[in-house]
Design an enzyme around this catalytic site. Structure first.
Site, PDB file in Angstrom:
ATOM      1  N   LYS A  13       0.826  -1.210   0.000  1.00  0.00           N
ATOM      2  CA  LYS A  13       0.000   0.000   0.000  1.00  0.00           C
ATOM      3  C   LYS A  13       0.863   1.264   0.000  1.00  0.00           C
ATOM      4  CE  LYS A  13      -2.303  -0.772   3.803  1.00  0.00           C
ATOM      5  NZ  LYS A  13      -1.849  -2.101   4.226  1.00  0.00           N
ATOM      6  N   ARG A  88      -9.832   0.529   8.396  1.00  0.00           N
ATOM      7  CA  ARG A  88      -9.299  -0.788   8.701  1.00  0.00           C
ATOM      8  C   ARG A  88     -10.314  -1.642   9.443  1.00  0.00           C
ATOM      9  NH1 ARG A  88      -3.559   0.438   8.605  1.00  0.00           N
ATOM     10  NH2 ARG A  88      -2.331  -1.408   9.046  1.00  0.00           N
ATOM     11  N   ARG A 122      11.623  -5.406   5.353  1.00  0.00           N
ATOM     12  CA  ARG A 122      11.336  -4.041   4.903  1.00  0.00           C
ATOM     13  C   ARG A 122      12.247  -3.015   5.570  1.00  0.00           C
ATOM     14  NH1 ARG A 122       5.300  -1.733   5.131  1.00  0.00           N
ATOM     15  NH2 ARG A 122       5.467  -2.046   7.378  1.00  0.00           N
ATOM     16  N   ARG A 153      11.272  -0.543  10.828  1.00  0.00           N
ATOM     17  CA  ARG A 153      10.198  -0.189  11.749  1.00  0.00           C
ATOM     18  C   ARG A 153      10.155  -1.141  12.940  1.00  0.00           C
ATOM     19  NH1 ARG A 153       4.732   0.780   8.375  1.00  0.00           N
ATOM     20  NH2 ARG A 153       3.949  -0.508  10.072  1.00  0.00           N
ATOM     21  N   ARG A 164      -0.294  -8.503  13.435  1.00  0.00           N
ATOM     22  CA  ARG A 164      -0.885  -7.582  12.449  1.00  0.00           C
ATOM     23  C   ARG A 164      -1.630  -8.350  11.358  1.00  0.00           C
ATOM     24  NH1 ARG A 164       4.451  -4.756  11.048  1.00  0.00           N
ATOM     25  NH2 ARG A 164       3.352  -3.721   9.351  1.00  0.00           N
TER      26      ARG A 164
HETATM   27  P1  ADP Z   1       0.898  -1.779   7.983  1.00  0.00           P
HETATM   28  O1  ADP Z   1       2.228  -1.972   7.353  1.00  0.00           O
HETATM   29  O2  ADP Z   1       0.590  -2.780   9.054  1.00  0.00           O
HETATM   30  O3  ADP Z   1      -0.199  -1.593   6.983  1.00  0.00           O
HETATM   31  P2  ADP Z   1       0.591   0.976   8.997  1.00  0.00           P
HETATM   32  O4  ADP Z   1       1.798   1.809   8.900  1.00  0.00           O
HETATM   33  O5  ADP Z   1      -0.558   1.284   8.114  1.00  0.00           O
HETATM   34  O6  ADP Z   1       1.095  -0.508   8.860  1.00  0.00           O
HETATM   35  O7  ADP Z   1       0.068   1.002  10.517  1.00  0.00           O
HETATM   36  C1  ADP Z   1       0.902   0.706  11.617  1.00  0.00           C
HETATM   37  C2  ADP Z   1       0.073   0.558  12.871  1.00  0.00           C
HETATM   38  O8  ADP Z   1      -0.656   1.770  13.136  1.00  0.00           O
HETATM   39  C3  ADP Z   1      -1.009  -0.526  12.824  1.00  0.00           C
HETATM   40  O9  ADP Z   1      -0.501  -1.789  13.157  1.00  0.00           O
HETATM   41  C4  ADP Z   1      -2.006  -0.001  13.860  1.00  0.00           C
HETATM   42  O10 ADP Z   1      -1.575  -0.269  15.183  1.00  0.00           O
HETATM   43  C5  ADP Z   1      -1.955   1.491  13.654  1.00  0.00           C
HETATM   44  N1  ADP Z   1      -2.984   1.927  12.673  1.00  0.00           N
HETATM   45  C6  ADP Z   1      -2.750   2.410  11.422  1.00  0.00           C
HETATM   46  N2  ADP Z   1      -3.899   2.688  10.795  1.00  0.00           N
HETATM   47  C7  ADP Z   1      -4.899   2.357  11.646  1.00  0.00           C
HETATM   48  C8  ADP Z   1      -6.320   2.402  11.605  1.00  0.00           C
HETATM   49  N3  ADP Z   1      -6.988   2.825  10.493  1.00  0.00           N
HETATM   50  N4  ADP Z   1      -7.018   1.995  12.689  1.00  0.00           N
HETATM   51  C9  ADP Z   1      -6.396   1.578  13.787  1.00  0.00           C
HETATM   52  N5  ADP Z   1      -5.059   1.494  13.916  1.00  0.00           N
HETATM   53  C10 ADP Z   1      -4.307   1.884  12.866  1.00  0.00           C
END
Ligand code: ADP
Ligand code: ZN
Length: 209
Positions: A13, A88, A122, A153, A164
């Site tokens: 994404k 999400r 990553r 990260r 996750r």
């Molecule tokens: P990923 O690589 O898992 O898609 P993101 O960078 O989008 O990672 O998100 C990292 C973390 O931030 C998630 O694991 C969650 O804890 C939190 N997070 C991100 N977006 C949301 C959301 N829309 N609702 C709830 N928590 C979120």
């Protein structure tokens, strides 16, 4: 155009978001980036978010929805935007329906067997957020896009990645059905290269203009 990028963690994404944002001049709104920025700056939202992101769990809907609502009300979103990592959960999607008209949901579909390796390998640019995989870096430690330093990260470790992925299956995957029923989903297979995926996405976006 108002776009949502949907897909499992590691589906690509963020990579596609940065390409789409550059090519179509849309602000890239990543809730994950917003939380990481708040965690770095130790804001109240950051302190709260950290307890969830560290465990690979979702930050509560109420907090997340409020942040997105505020972000979408800013001037730069007037002519469209691209949401990455939001919604999400079904509750987040319903909250978004009340404040936005979404034109397209791009669902990046990747074999689950690939995701663990993608996420654990990553590396991310600390300045622009661009993602790389160690296997394609050849030892490079700087971002090819902006020269920023690359880092791993904190939540890209095997245990947190597993939770996750579990959270994705239970809470986020149902959104595919949700948006399919609305007739606004575009499914793209994400098992190939980022360039190949972007080409398919661009064809779709160009056809919609
Ligand atoms: P990923 O690589 O898992 O898609 P993101 O960078 O989008 O990672 O998100 C990292 C973390 O931030 C998630 O694991 C969650 O804890 C939190 N997070 C991100 N977006 C949301 C959301 N829309 N609702 C709830 N928590 C979120
Ligand atoms: Zn960079």
């Amino acid at each position: 155009m108002n776009i949502i990028l949907l897909g499992a963690p590691g589906a690509g994404k963020g990579t596609q978001a940065s390409k789409i944002s550059d090519a179509y001049n849309l602000p890239h709104i990543s809730t994950g980036d917003i939380f990481r920025e708040n965690i770095k700056n130790q804001t109240p939202i950051g302190l709260l978010a950290k307890s969830y992101t560290d465990k690979g769990q979702l930050v509560p809907d109420e907090v997340t929805c409020k942040i997105v609502e505020e972000r979408l009300s800013r001037e730069d979103c007037k002519n469209g935007y691209m949401l990455d990592g939001f919604p999400r959960t079904i509750a987040q999607a319903e909250a978004l329906d009340k404040i936005a008209n979404i034109d397209l949901v791009i669902n990046i579909d990747v074999d689950f067997s690939l995701l663990l390796d993608r996420l654990c390998g990553r590396r991310v640019c600390k300045d622009c957020g661009e993602s790389y995989h160690v296997s394609r870096l050849n030892g490079e430690t700087k971002c090819a896009r902006c020269g920023g330093e690359l880092y791993q990260r904190k939540d890209d470790n095997p245990e947190t990645v597993q939770s996750r992925l579990d959270v994705y299956k239970a809470q986020t995957a149902p959104l595919i059905d949700y948006y399919t029923k609305k007739g606004i989903i575009f499914n793209v297979v994400g098992n190939t290269t980022p360039e190949d995926v972007f080409q398919k996405v661009a064809e779709k976006l160009d056809a919609m203009k």
